[in-house]
Design a protein around this motif. Sequence first.
Motif, PDB file in Angstrom:
ATOM      1  N   GLN A  99      66.121  -5.529  52.707  1.00 51.16           N
ATOM      2  CA  GLN A  99      67.308  -4.735  52.419  1.00 51.16           C
ATOM      3  C   GLN A  99      68.530  -5.501  52.889  1.00 51.16           C
ATOM      4  N   LEU A 100      69.597  -5.443  52.105  1.00 52.69           N
ATOM      5  CA  LEU A 100      70.766  -6.243  52.458  1.00 52.69           C
ATOM      6  C   LEU A 100      72.024  -5.446  52.145  1.00 52.69           C
ATOM      7  N   ASN A 101      72.834  -5.208  53.180  1.00 53.63           N
ATOM      8  CA  ASN A 101      74.129  -4.574  52.903  1.00 53.63           C
ATOM      9  C   ASN A 101      75.144  -5.677  52.667  1.00 53.63           C
ATOM     10  N   PHE A 102      75.895  -5.518  51.592  1.00 54.52           N
ATOM     11  CA  PHE A 102      76.892  -6.552  51.267  1.00 54.52           C
ATOM     12  C   PHE A 102      78.169  -5.794  50.911  1.00 54.52           C
ATOM     13  N   GLY A 103      79.083  -5.672  51.885  1.00 57.33           N
ATOM     14  CA  GLY A 103      80.253  -4.821  51.669  1.00 57.33           C
ATOM     15  C   GLY A 103      79.757  -3.432  51.321  1.00 57.33           C
ATOM     16  N   PRO A 104      80.307  -2.830  50.270  1.00 52.67           N
ATOM     17  CA  PRO A 104      79.894  -1.463  49.922  1.00 52.67           C
ATOM     18  C   PRO A 104      78.542  -1.413  49.216  1.00 52.67           C
TER      19      PRO A 104
END
Length: 529
Positions: A99-104
């Motif tokens: 899982q990767l959060n990238f900005g929004p």
Amino acid sequence: MGMGTYSSVVDVAVPAPHSINIQNGLIACFTTALFVYYCNFVRKSKRNKQLDDKTRRRKIPGPGQHFLGAVANILALRDETKALKVIENWCERYGPVFQLNFGPYNVTALNCPEYVQKLLGSKDTNHLSKGFIYKPFHAFWYDGILTSAGEKWKSRRRILEKHMFSFKTLVSYMDIFNEQGDTLVQAIEERLKDEKEVGLCPLLLDSSLNSIINAIFGKRLPDLESSSNAKFSFMEGMCRAKELMAKRIMTPYLLNDLIYKLHPFSKVQKFLNKLARKHVITGILDESVEPLMNHDEQRRHNILKRELAAAGVSLEGIYEETMTLLGAGFDTTAHSIDFLLFFLALHPHHQKICRDEVDVIFEDVDLCTSGALQFQALSKLKHLEMCVYETLRLLPAVFLIMRKIDAPLQLEEDLEIPAGSEVAVFVPGLHKNPKYFPDPDKFIPERFSPEQSNNRHPYVYIPFAAGPRKCVGYKFAMMEMLSLTAKLLRSFEWETTDRFEDVVFLPHITYTPKTPINFLFKKRSVTNN
Ligand code: HEM
């Protein structure tokens, strides 16, 4: 995109003086826009959390799974000279799904062939839409087949497959690849008069753009550029457009429409779009500009326009498909040939095997008539083909594939990716997994011999993607890579002074060397039948 050759998009600065007025109001607008962006970010994060709680039963690992993770990941990828390595490390560390959060944006990355097959191999129309990173493509290529979905994508894809990439039409493209190969040989000979070391990137970009323009319209780059009278070359415009797209993707706040509209980049985009329209509409879509054509070219003449128009597609629709094909096909193939020649220079033993194979073909009148390679000759270039595959394994021009899924994707009994998710496949994560490719960083073409590749999972090697949205031009690209390289092998031997570990690759939509790769060519003395 030959970044060593073309200056950066930031110095396009083409729409000069009045842009300063815009920038005066920009600071106030920018603050407002940042606020809007922040609200949007909070809203999306909440939604992602709800989706997580509702549907996922297994915890998925990943980088930056903490309060400031979204920002930390952007920072980790900020240095474009290191970004590709950072993602490679994540793939190694987090395994088959992460899982990767990238900005929004909350992205689920699939990193094993079984899961990738579930996504890319799915025929469910709810799994065929493209993810957020394709947004900048819309700005230049509108809603062409690379970005569109649903019925529109399906019908256009059918037309392209049937008319542009059918077996019969592909065979007729051999004259284009022969012509481009000869032109390339001549251009290198010219350069050798003044230079010892030659960087091929600009020549290869010209060559592959020419091949596509000729295949689709029976025209050539000069037809397009001379008739439009524009100051900037089409090639320069295309390269800068790709660089701008890449910068937008790596700076996620620029994916917000409001912020982007206020940013100077959108002005550059407008300028580049105007330039492309001028070149393409007047240079290739306008029938009144008649090029000099041979018989095959006449038959193919304006094939794309003819077939799309016959299916009721408007001129605007034809324009978006033209831009998509030119954009998707030119630097992918050019860079791949550049990389192939680099690997052959670094591995003279493989270069020799390929050259011996090519010499046999050039001496057989049925396979090569008066120096022109015949279609059936390509299937005899077995070792060269393995070298192409190995090049695309180590440096897959298209390194990231994304979908936005509109229905859940079941990976395991207790692992379901919820509808609405952004799902990514980082191609080198698969291609460099030692479980499938031992000694993954080594150039070993024999991995693609029938004996070694027969039992390999079909989704472990995907340089052209796979499934219903597999690259529509992959056979075209393979033919082009084999033909051009065969011509070069016949005419030259080459070395390089560059070391692989010193070349920096940038994530500019396609793998792009930061500085040109240099070659030392030596002319061979051979005469063709
Ligand atoms: C070495 C050269 C090439 C490579 C590595 C490559 C790779 C790819 C990949 C991985 C995709 C899937 C992208 C995605 O799903 O997001 C793709 C799609 C596509 N490619 Fe290529 N490509 C190459 C050459 C070409 C050429 C020469 C053309 C056209 C003449 C072309 C036209 C397209 C188009 C139109 C799509 C979109 C297909 C669809 O969504 O249905 N490509 N390519």
